[in-house]
Scaffold this motif. Structure first.
Motif, short mmCIF file in Angstrom:
data_model
loop_
_atom_site.label_atom_id
_atom_site.label_comp_id
_atom_site.label_asym_id
_atom_site.label_seq_id
_atom_site.Cartn_x
_atom_site.Cartn_y
_atom_site.Cartn_z
N TYR A 14 -2.22 -15.82 -11.99
CA TYR A 14 -0.76 -15.85 -11.97
C TYR A 14 -0.25 -17.16 -12.58
O TYR A 14 0.86 -17.24 -13.09
CB TYR A 14 -0.26 -15.72 -10.53
N TYR A 15 -1.12 -18.17 -12.56
CA TYR A 15 -0.73 -19.51 -13.04
C TYR A 15 -1.39 -19.87 -14.38
O TYR A 15 -0.85 -20.68 -15.12
CB TYR A 15 -1.09 -20.56 -11.99
N VAL A 16 -2.54 -19.31 -14.66
CA VAL A 16 -3.24 -19.60 -15.92
C VAL A 16 -3.85 -18.31 -16.45
O VAL A 16 -4.12 -17.37 -15.68
CB VAL A 16 -4.36 -20.65 -15.72
N ARG A 64 -12.12 -23.46 -3.66
CA ARG A 64 -11.69 -24.78 -3.19
C ARG A 64 -10.20 -24.83 -2.87
O ARG A 64 -9.75 -25.63 -2.05
CB ARG A 64 -12.01 -25.84 -4.25
N LEU A 65 -9.42 -23.96 -3.54
CA LEU A 65 -7.98 -23.91 -3.29
C LEU A 65 -7.63 -22.93 -2.16
O LEU A 65 -6.45 -22.78 -1.80
CB LEU A 65 -7.24 -23.50 -4.57
N ASN A 66 -8.65 -22.24 -1.63
CA ASN A 66 -8.43 -21.25 -0.57
C ASN A 66 -7.53 -20.10 -1.03
O ASN A 66 -6.67 -19.62 -0.29
CB ASN A 66 -7.83 -21.90 0.68
N VAL A 67 -7.74 -19.66 -2.28
CA VAL A 67 -7.00 -18.51 -2.80
C VAL A 67 -8.00 -17.56 -3.45
O VAL A 67 -9.17 -17.90 -3.63
CB VAL A 67 -5.93 -18.93 -3.84
N THR A 68 -7.53 -16.39 -3.83
CA THR A 68 -8.40 -15.44 -4.54
C THR A 68 -8.38 -15.75 -6.03
O THR A 68 -7.43 -16.36 -6.54
CB THR A 68 -7.93 -14.00 -4.31
N LYS A 69 -9.41 -15.30 -6.72
CA LYS A 69 -9.47 -15.51 -8.16
C LYS A 69 -8.29 -14.85 -8.88
O LYS A 69 -7.70 -15.46 -9.79
CB LYS A 69 -10.80 -15.01 -8.72
#
Length: 246
Positions: free
Chosen positions: A61-63, A51-56
């Protein structure tokens, strides 16, 4: 020949930190939305990333984990409630005015992503230590409500009642809004807050109706203990019953 001054392609540290903070909040907020829609157990970080258009891997990197995401979502929801009550406490008016303002803020927050996650998911799926930390925050909010009610009773702006029961009733009723509320419905969070608070503050009785009493009615008094002795009628029937002929 004059050398060209190299301009760093990296933003200043403060700006980079802000970008990272904003992106981390976006991860948490999107996760809260997924948890609210599908439930914690049925949700995956793959869906959050999609949904964020990023890879898992980018999420990590953030959590650190799914548990950390839920902990932060619930903590943020509780912090929003704490800040709202603190803000209300510093405002003017009597205790009832402050209680109504706190109830309004409470209702608004439980219709937001983090507040809704606090109500719909909560801390139960988390490890015991995380649960204890979040429950201490909940207990502090409950005490704030009780104190406002106690002060209101003392000054006369709130009718005499048990502050503990009153606080549980108010928080329970308003929290339930976070379960049934759906964005885009006929009523806005403000409309819902106003109607719920009016019912909780004024009750359902009309001016002509007989007020409901908190005392137990006489007809609802507890029954006397049942005797363990056999009923007389049963004994008589046994004695009168003829024995069959052999």
């Amino acid at each position: 020949m004059t050398a060209r001054k190299l301009v760093s392609p990296w933003a200043p540290t403060a700006e980079r930190e802000k970008v990272r903070t904003d992106k981390r909040e976006a991860v948490l907020r999107m996760a809260a939305q997924v948890f609210n829609e599908k439930g914690y157990q049925a949700s995956t970080l793959d869906e959050v990333a999609e949904r964020l258009n990023v890879t898992k891997p980018t999420l990590y990197y953030y959590v650190k984990s799914k548990d950390e995401i839920l902990y932060e979502c619930v903590r943020i929801g509780l912090t929003m409630l704490q800040d709202a009550i603190t803000e209300v406490g510093a405002s003017g008016g009597n205790a009832m005015d402050k209680l109504v303002a706190a109830m309004h803020k409470y209702t608004e927050i439980v219709t937001m992503d983090f507040g809704m996650c606090l109500i719909r998911v909560g801390e139960d799926p988390l490890p015991p230590e995380s649960q204890r930390k979040l429950r201490r925050m909940k207990a502090a909010i409950d005490q704030e409500f009780r104190e406002l009610i106690r002060l209101g009773i003392e000054e006369g702006s709130i009718a005499p009642c048990d502050p503990k029961i009153a606080a549980f009733t108010l928080a329970g009723a308003l929290s339930w809004v976070g379960r049934w509320y759906r964005p885009g419905g006929a009523l806005s969070p403000d409309d819902i807050a106003r109607q719920c608070i009016a019912l909780l503050a004024n009750g359902l009785c009309s001016g002509k109706a007989k007020p409901f009493s908190r005392k137990r009615p006489a007809e609802q008094a507890p029954a006397l203990p049942v005797s363990l002795e056999p009923a007389p009628a049963t004994t008589a029937r046994r004695r009168a019953s003829p024995r069959k002929a052999s």
